[in-house]
Design a protein around this motif. Structure first.
Motif, PDB file in Angstrom:
ATOM      1  N   TYR A 241       0.827  -1.200   0.000  1.00 33.36           N
ATOM      2  CA  TYR A 241       0.000   0.000   0.000  1.00 33.36           C
ATOM      3  C   TYR A 241       0.868   1.259   0.000  1.00 33.36           C
ATOM      4  CZ  TYR A 241      -3.691   3.263   1.158  1.00 33.36           C
ATOM      5  OH  TYR A 241      -4.567   4.323   1.127  1.00 33.36           O
ATOM      6  N   ARG A 242       1.916   1.250   0.798  1.00 31.92           N
ATOM      7  CA  ARG A 242       2.817   2.410   0.850  1.00 31.92           C
ATOM      8  C   ARG A 242       3.563   2.613  -0.465  1.00 31.92           C
ATOM      9  NH1 ARG A 242       5.424   0.501   6.202  1.00 31.92           N
ATOM     10  NH2 ARG A 242       3.525   0.328   7.398  1.00 31.92           N
TER      11      ARG A 242
ATOM     12  N   ARG B 191      10.126   3.881  -3.017  1.00 30.52           N
ATOM     13  CA  ARG B 191      10.464   4.346  -1.671  1.00 30.52           C
ATOM     14  C   ARG B 191      11.732   3.666  -1.198  1.00 30.52           C
ATOM     15  NH1 ARG B 191       5.599   5.701   1.311  1.00 30.52           N
ATOM     16  NH2 ARG B 191       7.036   6.368   2.947  1.00 30.52           N
TER      17      ARG B 191
ATOM     18  N   ASP C  59      12.428   4.682   4.527  1.00 30.42           N
ATOM     19  CA  ASP C  59      11.128   5.351   4.555  1.00 30.42           C
ATOM     20  C   ASP C  59       9.994   4.380   4.867  1.00 30.42           C
ATOM     21  OD1 ASP C  59      12.373   7.717   3.857  1.00 30.42           O
ATOM     22  OD2 ASP C  59      11.917   7.507   1.720  1.00 30.42           O
ATOM     23  N   LEU C  60      10.238   3.101   4.671  1.00 30.35           N
ATOM     24  CA  LEU C  60       9.201   2.086   4.876  1.00 30.35           C
ATOM     25  C   LEU C  60       9.229   1.485   6.276  1.00 30.35           C
ATOM     26  CD1 LEU C  60       9.604   0.267   1.453  1.00 30.35           C
ATOM     27  CD2 LEU C  60       7.720   1.765   2.119  1.00 30.35           C
TER      28      LEU C  60
ATOM     29  N   GLY D  41       9.207   2.743   9.513  1.00 34.10           N
ATOM     30  CA  GLY D  41       8.227   3.201  10.497  1.00 34.10           C
ATOM     31  C   GLY D  41       8.575   2.710  11.887  1.00 34.10           C
TER      32      GLY D  41
END
Length: 116
Positions: free
Chosen positions: A44-45, A51, A55-56, A58
């Protein structure tokens, strides 16, 4: 239960070649890779574009996210490239975007058709 007579109950269908066992195995592996909510969240991201792994991450550990991305990569759902010390991931192609969007839409339908 008695088998139905196709001539009586069904419209004629043109003959269609069944997928090979290899095709079915690859498809099963694809669905297995999609069978984890955390991996789906990564897809989804990635729907908006490439990316960096950082950044993924989290709130998760880098090693956990990397393992999830490796599973998606092995299933040909994402592709990656290296730029110096950074790895970038993106959805493999438009088929993945459509597959993901269709699955979300189907999963969120208010009324699923049940058998008669």
């Amino acid at each position: 239960m008695e088998a139905c007579n196709q001539d009586e109950h069904h419209s004629p269908q043109p003959p269609v070649a069944e997928p090979s066992i290899q095709q079915l195995e690859r498809t099963a592996a694809l669905f297995k890779a999609l069978g984890d909510p955390a991996r789906l969240a990564l897809l989804y991201r990635l729907r908006l574009g490439e990316r960096c792994v950082g950044d993924l991450v989290g709130d998760d550990k880098l090693s956990t996210v990397s393992a999830r991305l490796q599973t998606l990569l092995n299933a040909n759902l994402v592709s990656r490239r290296r730029d110096a010390r950074h790895l970038y991931y993106k959805l493999a192609d438009q088929h993945v975007v459509e597959l993901f969007e269709n699955a979300l839409e189907h999963a969120n339908e208010k009324t699923l058709t049940q058998g008669d």
